[in-house]
Design a protein around this motif. Structure first.
Motif, PDB file in Angstrom:
ATOM      1  N   SER A  68     -35.685 -15.726   5.761  1.00  0.00           N
ATOM      2  CA  SER A  68     -36.128 -15.069   4.531  1.00  0.00           C
ATOM      3  C   SER A  68     -35.010 -14.910   3.504  1.00  0.00           C
ATOM      4  O   SER A  68     -35.172 -14.184   2.517  1.00  0.00           O
ATOM      5  CB  SER A  68     -36.706 -13.687   4.860  1.00  0.00           C
ATOM      6  OG  SER A  68     -35.726 -12.873   5.486  1.00  0.00           O
ATOM      7  N   ALA A  92     -30.417 -24.300   3.836  1.00  0.00           N
ATOM      8  CA  ALA A  92     -29.691 -23.565   2.800  1.00  0.00           C
ATOM      9  C   ALA A  92     -28.212 -23.929   2.847  1.00  0.00           C
ATOM     10  O   ALA A  92     -27.728 -24.540   3.815  1.00  0.00           O
ATOM     11  CB  ALA A  92     -29.880 -22.060   2.980  1.00  0.00           C
ATOM     12  N   ARG A 117     -32.748 -17.248  -9.880  1.00  0.00           N
ATOM     13  CA  ARG A 117     -33.471 -17.220  -8.602  1.00  0.00           C
ATOM     14  C   ARG A 117     -34.910 -16.784  -8.904  1.00  0.00           C
ATOM     15  O   ARG A 117     -35.208 -16.287  -9.987  1.00  0.00           O
ATOM     16  CB  ARG A 117     -32.807 -16.269  -7.616  1.00  0.00           C
ATOM     17  CG  ARG A 117     -32.788 -14.823  -8.048  1.00  0.00           C
ATOM     18  CD  ARG A 117     -32.010 -13.931  -7.093  1.00  0.00           C
ATOM     19  NE  ARG A 117     -31.829 -12.605  -7.652  1.00  0.00           N
ATOM     20  CZ  ARG A 117     -31.012 -11.679  -7.135  1.00  0.00           C
ATOM     21  NH1 ARG A 117     -30.326 -11.927  -6.036  1.00  0.00           N
ATOM     22  NH2 ARG A 117     -30.904 -10.495  -7.724  1.00  0.00           N
ATOM     23  N   HIS A 118     -35.779 -16.987  -7.916  1.00  0.00           N
ATOM     24  CA  HIS A 118     -37.195 -16.619  -8.086  1.00  0.00           C
ATOM     25  C   HIS A 118     -37.772 -17.252  -9.349  1.00  0.00           C
ATOM     26  O   HIS A 118     -38.424 -16.596 -10.162  1.00  0.00           O
ATOM     27  CB  HIS A 118     -37.381 -15.106  -8.136  1.00  0.00           C
ATOM     28  CG  HIS A 118     -36.719 -14.372  -7.002  1.00  0.00           C
ATOM     29  ND1 HIS A 118     -36.813 -14.785  -5.698  1.00  0.00           N
ATOM     30  CD2 HIS A 118     -35.952 -13.231  -6.994  1.00  0.00           C
ATOM     31  CE1 HIS A 118     -36.137 -13.943  -4.929  1.00  0.00           C
ATOM     32  NE2 HIS A 118     -35.598 -13.000  -5.690  1.00  0.00           N
ATOM     33  N   TYR A 123     -29.603 -23.289 -11.512  1.00  0.00           N
ATOM     34  CA  TYR A 123     -30.592 -22.970 -10.474  1.00  0.00           C
ATOM     35  C   TYR A 123     -30.489 -24.022  -9.390  1.00  0.00           C
ATOM     36  O   TYR A 123     -30.310 -25.215  -9.671  1.00  0.00           O
ATOM     37  CB  TYR A 123     -32.007 -22.958 -11.057  1.00  0.00           C
ATOM     38  CG  TYR A 123     -33.092 -22.802 -10.007  1.00  0.00           C
ATOM     39  CD1 TYR A 123     -33.213 -21.631  -9.282  1.00  0.00           C
ATOM     40  CD2 TYR A 123     -33.991 -23.839  -9.756  1.00  0.00           C
ATOM     41  CE1 TYR A 123     -34.204 -21.486  -8.313  1.00  0.00           C
ATOM     42  CE2 TYR A 123     -34.992 -23.702  -8.798  1.00  0.00           C
ATOM     43  CZ  TYR A 123     -35.088 -22.514  -8.076  1.00  0.00           C
ATOM     44  OH  TYR A 123     -36.059 -22.372  -7.127  1.00  0.00           O
ATOM     45  N   CYS A 151     -27.878 -22.030  -2.400  1.00  0.00           N
ATOM     46  CA  CYS A 151     -29.027 -22.907  -2.561  1.00  0.00           C
ATOM     47  C   CYS A 151     -29.907 -22.757  -1.330  1.00  0.00           C
ATOM     48  O   CYS A 151     -29.408 -22.765  -0.205  1.00  0.00           O
ATOM     49  CB  CYS A 151     -28.541 -24.357  -2.715  1.00  0.00           C
ATOM     50  SG  CYS A 151     -29.800 -25.513  -3.263  1.00  0.00           S
ATOM     51  N   VAL A 152     -31.213 -22.603  -1.527  1.00  0.00           N
ATOM     52  CA  VAL A 152     -32.081 -22.338  -0.398  1.00  0.00           C
ATOM     53  C   VAL A 152     -33.399 -23.086  -0.547  1.00  0.00           C
ATOM     54  O   VAL A 152     -33.875 -23.325  -1.653  1.00  0.00           O
ATOM     55  CB  VAL A 152     -32.324 -20.807  -0.253  1.00  0.00           C
ATOM     56  CG1 VAL A 152     -33.143 -20.278  -1.408  1.00  0.00           C
ATOM     57  CG2 VAL A 152     -32.968 -20.458   1.066  1.00  0.00           C
ATOM     58  N   ASN A 186     -32.533 -15.530   0.389  1.00  0.00           N
ATOM     59  CA  ASN A 186     -32.697 -16.056  -0.957  1.00  0.00           C
ATOM     60  C   ASN A 186     -31.336 -16.264  -1.607  1.00  0.00           C
ATOM     61  O   ASN A 186     -30.319 -15.709  -1.150  1.00  0.00           O
ATOM     62  CB  ASN A 186     -33.509 -15.087  -1.820  1.00  0.00           C
ATOM     63  CG  ASN A 186     -34.968 -15.044  -1.436  1.00  0.00           C
ATOM     64  OD1 ASN A 186     -35.615 -16.081  -1.387  1.00  0.00           O
ATOM     65  ND2 ASN A 186     -35.493 -13.852  -1.155  1.00  0.00           N
ATOM     66  N   ALA A 187     -31.313 -17.049  -2.666  1.00  0.00           N
ATOM     67  CA  ALA A 187     -30.084 -17.220  -3.433  1.00  0.00           C
ATOM     68  C   ALA A 187     -29.584 -15.859  -3.903  1.00  0.00           C
ATOM     69  O   ALA A 187     -30.358 -15.006  -4.331  1.00  0.00           O
ATOM     70  CB  ALA A 187     -30.335 -18.135  -4.623  1.00  0.00           C
ATOM     71  N   ARG A 204     -27.852  -7.853  -1.240  1.00  0.00           N
ATOM     72  CA  ARG A 204     -28.429  -8.791  -2.196  1.00  0.00           C
ATOM     73  C   ARG A 204     -27.736  -8.589  -3.535  1.00  0.00           C
ATOM     74  O   ARG A 204     -27.577  -7.456  -3.987  1.00  0.00           O
ATOM     75  CB  ARG A 204     -29.936  -8.572  -2.333  1.00  0.00           C
ATOM     76  CG  ARG A 204     -30.697  -8.779  -1.024  1.00  0.00           C
ATOM     77  CD  ARG A 204     -32.205  -8.748  -1.227  1.00  0.00           C
ATOM     78  NE  ARG A 204     -32.915  -8.773   0.049  1.00  0.00           N
ATOM     79  CZ  ARG A 204     -33.190  -9.865   0.739  1.00  0.00           C
ATOM     80  NH1 ARG A 204     -32.778 -11.043   0.274  1.00  0.00           N
ATOM     81  NH2 ARG A 204     -33.844  -9.801   1.877  1.00  0.00           N
ATOM     82  N   GLU A 258     -32.209 -25.401  -5.612  1.00  0.00           N
ATOM     83  CA  GLU A 258     -33.267 -25.348  -4.605  1.00  0.00           C
ATOM     84  C   GLU A 258     -33.203 -26.621  -3.781  1.00  0.00           C
ATOM     85  O   GLU A 258     -33.206 -27.729  -4.340  1.00  0.00           O
ATOM     86  CB  GLU A 258     -34.643 -25.219  -5.269  1.00  0.00           C
ATOM     87  CG  GLU A 258     -35.803 -25.161  -4.280  1.00  0.00           C
ATOM     88  CD  GLU A 258     -37.159 -25.106  -4.986  1.00  0.00           C
ATOM     89  OE1 GLU A 258     -38.133 -25.638  -4.417  1.00  0.00           O
ATOM     90  OE2 GLU A 258     -37.224 -24.552  -6.105  1.00  0.00           O
ATOM     91  N   ASP A 291     -28.013 -13.762  -1.829  1.00  0.00           N
ATOM     92  CA  ASP A 291     -27.848 -12.877  -0.671  1.00  0.00           C
ATOM     93  C   ASP A 291     -26.431 -13.002  -0.120  1.00  0.00           C
ATOM     94  O   ASP A 291     -25.957 -14.111   0.159  1.00  0.00           O
ATOM     95  CB  ASP A 291     -28.857 -13.214   0.425  1.00  0.00           C
ATOM     96  CG  ASP A 291     -30.266 -12.782   0.069  1.00  0.00           C
ATOM     97  OD1 ASP A 291     -30.432 -12.074  -0.946  1.00  0.00           O
ATOM     98  OD2 ASP A 291     -31.203 -13.158   0.799  1.00  0.00           O
TER      99      ASP A 291
END
Length: 341
Positions: A244, A219, A338-339, A306, A214-215, A246-247, A273, A308, A249
């Motif tokens: 930088s 995070a 993600r994204h 998801y 989770c970021v 992200n979920a 990743r 966040e 990683d």
């Protein structure tokens, strides 16, 4: 070369094989020789006046995979077919160390050595074991500090992608040390184990591995191996500044106990990743817990998770929103989004 002679050992009560010097000799593995012995300037037995007697009879043609290599000394072939035909197991000694690489498929002639165990000769490459991908991992459980020691590589991304639950076998520790971070190509060896080849040093890594779960402004790193050590709730380690990341990683990190008496990550190093399993469109079905949401998508049998940080307070997602997202598999082998946009 060296000549193994039980006759010499019995007569001299010596445990040494006999050294054979001279590049002009054309003898090969398995050749039976007659020779005279003298003590060289190092006090070691050495052969001279060498005569060829016969070639050790073949016990069959076999194929197998190079599964261990000691540079400058020898290689070993794992041949299940030969293992089924002899009582000595599937691993066969091959005294050609610098021609082959781990993972090569070879065809060879087998003979019985002076200890009556099968050895390989006249080996030829016929292919190579197919790759199951390139990965990062951490050296673990080194069997000893010897350069020819075996070891294992902890590679959760490989486990997540392939479904194999075991660590990755490394047949030659070489100059690597415990906890070194490495990059490698993997294949499935004849024992149905993931095995590493073409291993490259990356960095001296922190002792722990996890995947960013989770970021946001902060995070959380999913690190199942730390649950028992720190009594983690949900296996998550807090990270103050994700930068930088992200979920999905994969990271190596060290842990300290912060002022709230909680384990916190530091010295975080990105190593890989999580590979994408595709871009999808779906609809938000639920938002819960301040940072979690679930998405319904036709591409999956279950709702996609998801996460966040501060998702609920920021109001970036609402129930019934249509979204597009990239999916990956987390350390629980479950699809995660993600994204999201």
């Amino acid at each position: 070369a060296f000549i193994h002679s039980p006759d010499f050992r019995f007569k001299t009560k010596s445990g040494d094989d006999v050294f054979l010097d001279g590049p002009h000799y054309t003898f090969g593995l398995g050749d039976v020789l007659e020779f005279d012995v003298f003590r060289n300037t190092y006090g070691r037995p050495q052969a001279r006046y060498v005569k060829f007697v016969e070639r050790a009879p073949s016990i069959g043609q076999y194929s197998g995979t190079i599964t261990k290599k000691m540079p400058g000394y020898a290689s070993w072939i794992t041949s299940q077919a030969l293992g089924q035909n002899t009582p000595y197991g599937a691993d066969v000694f091959l005294g050609d160390p610098d021609i082959f690489n781990v993972g090569d498929l070879v065809r060879f002639d087998a003979f019985r050595g002076s200890r009556n165990k099968p050895k390989a000769r006249d080996a030829k490459i016929i292919g190579w074991e197919p790759s199951i991908g390139h990965y990062h991992g951490r050296i673990s459980c080194a069997a000893s500090e010897s350069p020819d020691a075996i070891a294992w590589i902890v590679a959760p991304a490989l486990n997540a992608r392939t479904g194999y639950s075991s660590d990755v076998f490394l047949s030659d520790l070489g100059t690597f040390s415990d906890s070194d971070l490495v990059h490698f190509d993997a294949f499935i060896n004849p024992r149905n184990q993931p095995q590493a080849r073409f291993v490259e040093f990356v960095a001296r890594a922190g002792p722990h591995y996890g995947m960013v779960k989770c970021v946001g402004r902060t995070a959380f790193i999913h690190a199942p191996s730390l649950k028992s050590a720190y009594q983690l709730y949900g296996n998550y380690v807090f990270l103050q500044d994700p930068g930088s990341l992200n979920a999905g990683d994969g990271v190596h990190f060290d842990v300290f106990i912060n002022e709230r008496n909680q384990p916190q990550a530091r010295h975080v190093l990105l190593v890989e990743r999580a590979p994408s399993i595709g871009e999808y469109v779906g609809q938000v079905s639920r938002v819960s817990g301040g940072s979690s949401a679930w998405i319904v998508s036709e591409g999956f049998d279950t709702d996609i998770y998801y996460c966040e940080v501060d998702l609920h307070r920021r109001g970036t997602l609402r129930v019934w929103d249509m979204v597009q997202f990239d999916a990956f598999r987390n350390l629980d082998f479950m699809p995660q989004a993600r994204h999201v946009r």
